[in-house]
Design an enzyme around this catalytic site. Sequence first.
Site, PDB file in Angstrom:
ATOM      1  CG  ASP A  34      21.096  19.306 -62.261  1.00 49.41           C
ATOM      2  OD1 ASP A  34      20.351  18.701 -63.087  1.00 49.41           O
ATOM      3  OD2 ASP A  34      20.827  19.101 -61.149  1.00 49.41           O
ATOM      4  CG  ASP A 146      15.081  24.364 -58.306  1.00 51.47           C
ATOM      5  OD1 ASP A 146      15.062  25.440 -58.698  1.00 51.47           O
ATOM      6  OD2 ASP A 146      16.401  23.692 -57.957  1.00 51.47           O
TER       7      ASP A 146
END
Length: 241
Positions: A34, A146
């Site tokens: 991100d 993640d």
Amino acid sequence: MQLTTLIALALPALAGLASGQGASGSGQTTRYWDCCKPSCGWSAKTNSGKLIGTCSKNDQPLNDNGATASACDNGGSAYMCSNQSPWAVNDTVSYGWAAVRINGQTETTWCCACYELTFTSGPVSGKKMVVQASNTGGDLGNNHFDLAIPGGGVGLFNACTNQYGAPSSGWGAQYGGISSRAECDGFPEALKDGCYWRFDWFGGADNPGVSFKQVACPAAIVAKSGCQRSNDAIDETPTQD
Ligand SMILES: *[C@@H]1O[C@H](CO)[C@@H](O)[C@H](O)[C@H]1NC(C)=O
């Protein structure tokens, strides 16, 4: 059983807990990139006072002791460093970083700890990846890793549009990211190798399961992130990079 025997048996277990070692079990993976400042760099969350390295918009180390707000907070200008991308050490072992949630623990226990993941499904089944916890996520389940992989989808937050001019919801799908190796060709230079890694060493695996155990961080990981826990013996086993 005599009390002294009980104490003798219990001490090593307590020492293990005190040193933060011993987290293990089975878990799940997802992937993301991100471009945001990872949460283990927001403030000191380790017992050593060290923070995960963070970078400027131009991908230069900030060395600001966490002072600069995340580019994913209003007006912030701290980003994820491109060198926290995964890489293959050899055919069976890779190193990298992950946003983590460990069942029954908090960030102050897992920030900058390292975990050896053994993949249990998909094309990477049997291969290992050592990840350092750099982040967490509000949408993570228990024992969830993640994996930070450029082009893996921005997820809940997105600083990649701001930092690199990525499309408005990031490269590819918001969750999961791009779907072909060729799409990496158009990535910023600093993120290309990590993007290709997913389709090469990782075999294009799609959220494989893992078994995991906490391990000493490899020196090569600490050298890149600048973060280690004070009780974490460094694994100096030489590796090519
Ligand atoms: C791959 O690298 C890991 C980490 O350095 C090492 O433990 C392992 O022996 C290596 N495997 C091969 C096949 O070279």
